[in-house]
Scaffold this motif. Sequence first.
Motif, PDB file in Angstrom:
ATOM      1  N   ARG A   1     -14.622 -55.076  62.313  1.00 30.64           N
ATOM      2  CA  ARG A   1     -14.610 -53.485  62.531  1.00 30.64           C
ATOM      3  C   ARG A   1     -15.819 -53.038  61.471  1.00 30.64           C
ATOM      4  O   ARG A   1     -15.456 -53.266  60.080  1.00 30.64           O
ATOM      5  N   PHE A   2     -16.715 -52.491  61.716  1.00 29.21           N
ATOM      6  CA  PHE A   2     -17.635 -51.775  60.933  1.00 29.21           C
ATOM      7  C   PHE A   2     -17.689 -50.386  60.762  1.00 29.21           C
ATOM      8  O   PHE A   2     -18.024 -49.642  61.707  1.00 29.21           O
ATOM      9  N   GLY A   3     -17.413 -49.859  59.722  1.00 31.58           N
ATOM     10  CA  GLY A   3     -17.348 -48.502  59.519  1.00 31.58           C
ATOM     11  C   GLY A   3     -16.254 -47.842  60.359  1.00 31.58           C
ATOM     12  O   GLY A   3     -15.149 -48.139  60.574  1.00 31.58           O
ATOM     13  N   ASN A   4     -16.647 -46.843  60.944  1.00 32.03           N
ATOM     14  CA  ASN A   4     -15.601 -45.987  61.830  1.00 32.03           C
ATOM     15  C   ASN A   4     -15.979 -46.400  63.156  1.00 32.03           C
ATOM     16  O   ASN A   4     -15.523 -45.604  64.232  1.00 32.03           O
ATOM     17  N   PHE A   5     -16.830 -47.387  63.538  1.00 30.34           N
ATOM     18  CA  PHE A   5     -16.842 -47.939  65.030  1.00 30.34           C
ATOM     19  C   PHE A   5     -15.902 -48.378  65.495  1.00 30.34           C
ATOM     20  O   PHE A   5     -14.745 -49.135  64.802  1.00 30.34           O
TER      21      PHE A   5
ATOM     22  N   ARG B   1     -15.722 -63.943  68.821  1.00 31.46           N
ATOM     23  CA  ARG B   1     -16.913 -64.389  68.234  1.00 31.46           C
ATOM     24  C   ARG B   1     -18.274 -64.035  68.882  1.00 31.46           C
ATOM     25  O   ARG B   1     -19.117 -63.784  68.330  1.00 31.46           O
ATOM     26  N   ASN B   2     -18.196 -64.128  70.061  1.00 29.39           N
ATOM     27  CA  ASN B   2     -19.484 -63.916  70.951  1.00 29.39           C
ATOM     28  C   ASN B   2     -19.676 -62.469  70.810  1.00 29.39           C
ATOM     29  O   ASN B   2     -21.000 -61.993  70.701  1.00 29.39           O
ATOM     30  N   ALA B   3     -18.745 -61.522  70.962  1.00 29.59           N
ATOM     31  CA  ALA B   3     -19.047 -60.279  71.047  1.00 29.59           C
ATOM     32  C   ALA B   3     -19.705 -59.844  69.698  1.00 29.59           C
ATOM     33  O   ALA B   3     -20.607 -58.836  69.311  1.00 29.59           O
ATOM     34  N   ILE B   4     -18.928 -60.309  68.515  1.00 27.87           N
ATOM     35  CA  ILE B   4     -19.545 -60.028  67.016  1.00 27.87           C
ATOM     36  C   ILE B   4     -20.843 -60.635  67.090  1.00 27.87           C
ATOM     37  O   ILE B   4     -21.531 -59.981  66.304  1.00 27.87           O
TER      38      ILE B   4
ATOM     39  N   ILE C   1     -26.772 -58.903  66.578  1.00 34.91           N
ATOM     40  CA  ILE C   1     -28.051 -59.129  67.277  1.00 34.91           C
ATOM     41  C   ILE C   1     -28.505 -57.424  67.353  1.00 34.91           C
ATOM     42  O   ILE C   1     -29.655 -57.030  66.940  1.00 34.91           O
ATOM     43  N   GLY C   2     -27.588 -56.576  67.839  1.00 37.21           N
ATOM     44  CA  GLY C   2     -27.986 -55.078  67.936  1.00 37.21           C
ATOM     45  C   GLY C   2     -28.195 -54.338  66.712  1.00 37.21           C
ATOM     46  O   GLY C   2     -29.170 -53.502  66.473  1.00 37.21           O
ATOM     47  N   PHE C   3     -27.544 -54.691  65.684  1.00 37.84           N
ATOM     48  CA  PHE C   3     -27.600 -54.142  64.242  1.00 37.84           C
ATOM     49  C   PHE C   3     -28.722 -54.572  63.654  1.00 37.84           C
ATOM     50  O   PHE C   3     -29.329 -53.784  63.148  1.00 37.84           O
TER      51      PHE C   3
ATOM     52  N   TYR D   1     -16.107 -51.065  55.026  1.00 38.83           N
ATOM     53  CA  TYR D   1     -16.018 -49.700  54.567  1.00 38.83           C
ATOM     54  C   TYR D   1     -16.954 -49.218  54.059  1.00 38.83           C
ATOM     55  O   TYR D   1     -17.663 -49.513  52.981  1.00 38.83           O
ATOM     56  N   ILE D   2     -17.793 -48.631  54.734  1.00 36.95           N
ATOM     57  CA  ILE D   2     -19.492 -48.169  54.483  1.00 36.95           C
ATOM     58  C   ILE D   2     -19.723 -46.815  55.157  1.00 36.95           C
ATOM     59  O   ILE D   2     -19.186 -46.708  56.262  1.00 36.95           O
TER      60      ILE D   2
END
Length: 123
Positions: A36-40, A46-49, A54-56, A114-115
């Motif tokens: 979980r990145f921030g409030n997303f 693993r594959n979705a991560i 790639i998107g980020f 948390y960012i």
Amino acid sequence: MSETLGTQASIVKRFLTEVRSPDDFAAFFAEDASYRFGNFPPILGRNAIRESSIGFRSRVKLARHDIKNLWEMGDTVVSEMEVIYTRLDDKVVVVPCTDVIHLHDGLFQAMRIYIDMSPVFAS
């Protein structure tokens, strides 16, 4: 930061300082990990991560971590750092960040970042 790190903290330090590609990034996570990145919303698996990495990476030129502290408590590591982002327009933005990472068998089982990314994407 102390250079005497436990096993779990050493793994996290390698992750924060040595990851160079989405494949490197994903290799630190268990197959059924949650991220979980921030409030997303949480990303599961693993594959979705890897795909989220790639998107980020298409939105920033570079991200580096200046680790201030690492704390290891059993299978949990907390990292306090500043993340230095180089945006696509070459502007450098530094933001504070804290990660909480739960490991199992040497892999990340859960990672929460948390960012506040708003300064990175502000005009």
